[in-house]
Design an enzyme around this catalytic site. Structure first.
Site: not given
Ligand code: HSE
Length: 444
Positions: A33, A132, A136, A190, A205
């Site tokens: 940096a 996103v 990656i 979750e 995304k």
């Molecule tokens: N909950 C998302 C996933 C991760 O299962 O890929 C964060 O975006």
């Protein structure tokens, strides 16, 4: 030179990963940096827990606005999530002249136009690599590495939770609801998995990628969103027998009339690398006119993989914050005045205008003429059949069964054509249950 000072809003999984990786790799990061990057302030509602995670030199407060108000903070990292308070804080940080790094795909997919415009006015950067596909560097690839290309399409497995569930359904032959419970027990899903399993997270995304790939505004409200909750184990098995895997894909595709922006389960040829992305891993394919097809693979979530993306943004901002704003990479890859805000230029197409091929499964009465009627309807609709399998009735419904499954793969057609054909087939008295339709992407 004085270190760049970073304030974290939230120190959960990603925040603690960011703090730890910045500390662990500080020499290496500084060499890249050009100066140190240091977390000097953290805001979290759980102050005691936050204090236990960071060193004594870090100020911990429970008020995010105290971080934004601190004149020594150069970059605010928003890791709160959601559209509510996170939006207010990001806009306030921009107004206070702070650069912002965020992993908040929901916020940017829905309110990105307002946020990027505010940042442009204030001459600050809003960076979102972590939003996103986690670790990656797909935003970097689309925005910079592929900048020579006219991008034709982007298609990705961009939700690890659903990819884990689909992988388990295929491996173990289990239905969605059984695997969801297992995924929750293992921490892959979750307690409230709605955003993941209904395709909303993937659509956030895909929306961001569509904007960067094609120079259009972020338009989450125009995305077609279908999750994996209605997928049955038998469709995964039939797809397998036909040489395909079923993946939840986020797709952004350029057509002459506009942009397709859609998330739904898709059959993908098993021989494609992306079809073999298993478990919670992510992968994104990008097709550009010059480069051809490229593929990016890695961890789409998790503490340090996501921190890797957050810190890449911190390094970019550290290198560029003194540069003239015109010399920086634009937020959405295209210069703000070159984004196609005009609906007529590059509209996001309604689903009825999408062109793709299909897998259909029909539970039918095992009688003479049924197959002919079904294929006749498809022929009348101008839909060309690619393959047909009819299961033996005994295999489907047990000995003496009078029902069977008819599985049809089609060539490309317009979605509206397929909607009409399905309505017509569904009305046949010999079609016994709701027809299953899964879109198919060759990704060639
Ligand atoms: N909950 C998302 C996933 C991760 O299962 O890929 C964060 O975006």
């Amino acid at each position: 030179m004085k270190s760049i000072q970073v304030g974290l809003l939230g120190i959960g999984t990603v925040g603690s990963g960011t703090y730890n990786v910045l500390r662990r790799n500080q020499q290496e990061i500084q060499r890249r940096a050009g100066r140190g990057i240091e977390v000097t302030m953290v805001a979290d509602l759980d102050v005691d827990r936050a204090k236990a995670l960071v060193g004594p030199g870090v100020a911990v407060v429970n008020d995010a606005r105290a971080v934004i108000a601190n004149p020594d903070i150069d970059i605010v990292v928003e890791l709160i999530g959601g559209y509510g308070i996170a939006k207010a804080l990001v806009l306030e940080a921009i107004e206070a002249g702070k650069h912002v790094v965020t992993a908040n795909k929901a916020l940017l997919a829905v309110h990105g136009t307002e946020i990027f415009a505010a940042a442009h006015r204030k001459g600050v950067m809003v960076a979102f690599e972590a939003a996103v596909a986690g670790g990656i560097p797909i935003i970097k690839a689309l925005r910079e590495g592929l900048t020579a290309n006219r991008i034709q399409w982007v298609a990705g497995i961009i939700n690890g939770t659903t990819n884990f569930i689909l992988s388990e359904m295929r491996d173990k032959g289990l239905d969605f609801s059984v695997v969801l419970q297992e995924a929750q027990r293992l921490g892959y899903a979750e307690a409230d998995p709605t955003f993941d399993i209904e395709g909303v997270d993937a659509a956030h995304k895909a929306t961001l990628m569509s904007a960067i790939a094609f120079g259009i505004p972020v338009q989450f409200d125009k995305a077609y969103v279908e999750g994996i909750t209605r997928l049955g184990a038998q469709d995964i098995q039939y797809a397998e027998q036909l040489g395909y895997r079923i993946k939840l894909l986020g797709i952004a595709k350029r057509r002459s009339s506009g942009i397709e922006l859609r998330v739904h389960p898709s059959l993908v040829p098993a021989k494609r690398l992306i079809a073999n992305v298993e478990g919670a891993m992510n992968a994104v394919m990008v097709h550009g006119d010059a480069v051809g097809t490229t593929l990016y693979y890695g961890k789409g979530a998790g503490s340090e993989p996501t921190a890797s993306a957050v810190i890449a943004d911190l390094v970019d901002i550290t290198r560029l914050h003194t540069a003239d704003t015109a010399q920086r990479v634009p937020h959405l890859a295209f210069q703000p005045d070159a984004i196609s805000f005009n609906e007529g230029d590059l509209p996001v197409l309604p689903m009825s205008e999408v062109v793709t091929s299909y897998y259909l499964r029909l539970r039918v009465a095992d009688q003479a003429g049924v197959l002919a009627k079904v294929t006749g309807i498809l022929a009348d609709a101008g839909i060309s059949i690619d393959a047909v399998i009819q299961r033996e009735a005994d295999e489907v419904g047990g000995e003496g069964s009078t029902q069977t499954d008819l599985i049809i793969l089609t060539h490309d057609c317009v979605e509206a054509q397929m909607d009409a054909a399905i309505a017509h087939m569904q009305a046949l008295p010999t079609v016994l249950t709701a027809i299953t339709r899964i879109r198919k992407e060759e990704l060639a």
